[in-house]
Design an enzyme around this catalytic site. Structure first.
Site: not given
Length: 382
Positions: A32-34, A66, A125, A127, A171
């Site tokens: 994570e955050y890597t 949508s 994710s 998006s 993502d």
């Protein structure tokens, strides 16, 4: 869902779509955050997908609709798409069209009708699924010949430069490239990927996603602040990215940092890169249950060093582990969203009940709990 989206397209636009495509959401097992530190991540695709019925146009018009959001068809001109001007859901597919055109691909318009089962605001994710399903459909319809990693990078550019979210490429790569029954080991420096077998059901295991249904305002701007802190740490350590700090040299590197905040961020990123490798090593020798403590260790780092957890996420992890889980951690950007729980399949009902009761006792909104079944990446459905 394929037929429902196809029929919705026909009702909207008065013609049958040229095809229907799907792209999944993802959950990150570890790392994570890597990604923006050019490190390692290990996501897997979920069975939840964004589905799009799409046809080409030749008149420069882009029409978007949508099924999940109230509102009329959004009509745009492909030659008048401007970054950072739209904050609605339509910015994600529109951003993909913009990114493709910026890359030199002659997209002359399209009609899209979309529907998604990926939970929004849960850190799964949704998006990226919208971006990747749009990119894959246009790649196929316009015969662009782009590879899955190339589509992921274009989708990332749409989110970074058009929508304005400074996300890494994990993502979109997960949505575009994952394989059924596998987790995806992604090197965020060279974007090389390895499909790692992750058939939990065959081993009597399950991975639960616990969507806390919480998104704290504290998360606004916090991602960018931590990214900037990581970049500052890399500068102070004389490396291009924190990926270049060896785990065995971490203590020495931390001793060189006087800023306590930057030191915490560096410790998390370097140790989480190492945790990805530990999980890979365990999976390679079939020790799937042994990754549980590594997940829990990762949560402690996210909570104490990166400081992106929240009471709801901590409660999920603590309750799950106290109820017999093999391990658990928050996943995604933090300050709400979801956690993952690795457990014996026979224990999932007990653990789910314990988490639900703990949330009720704490006065929290009831969570949504569902299995994370490693699923296929983006694909054409018809």
């Amino acid at each position: 869902m394929t037929e429902r989206v196809r029929e919705g397209f026909t009702r909207l636009y008065g013609t049958v779509p040229e095809g229907v495509w799907a792209a999944p959401g993802r959950v990150n097992l570890i790392g994570e955050y890597t990604d923006f530190n050019e490190g390692f991540v290990m996501p897997l695709a979920l069975p939840h997908t964004a589905v799009a019925a799409v046809s080409r146009r030749s008149d420069g018009v882009l029409r978007l609709h949508s099924a999940d959001i109230e509102g009329p068809v959004v009509e745009l001109r492909v030659d008048a798409l401007n970054p950072l001007t739209d904050t609605s859901w339509a910015a994600y597919p529109a951003g993909v069209v913009w990114a493709l055109r910026q890359a030199g691909h002659a997209i002359t318009g399209a009609d899209l009708h979309l529907s998604s089962t990926v939970p929004t605001g849960a850190g799964l994710s949704s998006s990226a699924a919208l971006e990747v399903v749009t990119a894959l459909a246009l790649n196929d319809l316009y015969d662009l010949g782009l590879t899955r990693p190339e589509l992921a990078r274009l989708a990332q550019r749409a989110e970074n430069d058009f929508v304005g979210v400074p996300c890494g490429v994990m993502d979109q790569t997960a949505s575009a490239c994952c394989v059924d029954g596998h987790a995806l080991h992604l090197d965020c420096r060279d974007l090389s990927i390895r499909q790692v077998p992750f058939d939990l059901a065959a081993r009597g295991l399950a991975l639960l996603v616990v969507d806390t249904r919480v998104k704290h305002a504290l998360g606004d701007g916090a991602y960018a602040e931590r990214r900037a802190g990581c970049e500052e740490g890399a500068r102070r350590l004389g490396v291009s990215h924190l990926r270049d700090v060896p785990y065995e040299d971490l203590d020495a590197a931390l001793a060189r940092l006087s800023d306590e905040r930057v030191r915490r961020y560096v410790r998390h990123v370097v140790s989480d890169d190492h945790r990805v490798q530990r999980v890979i090593d365990l999976l390679d020798v079939g020790e799937v249950r042994a990754i549980g403590p590594v997940l829990t260790e990762g949560h402690a780092s996210l909570r104490d060093d990166l400081r992106i957890s929240c009471p709801e996420l901590d409660l999920v992890v603590d309750t799950a582990n106290a109820s017999g889980a093999l391990g658990a951690r928050m996943t995604g950007g933090g300050f709400g969203g979801s956690a993952v729980v690795l457990a014996e399949a026979s224990a999932t009902d007990t653990i789910t009940k314990a988490i639900e009761e703990a949330f009720t006792a704490a006065g929290f909104t009831a969570p949504r709990v569902f299995p994370a079944i490693p699923s296929a990446g983006a694909r054409r459905l018809s």
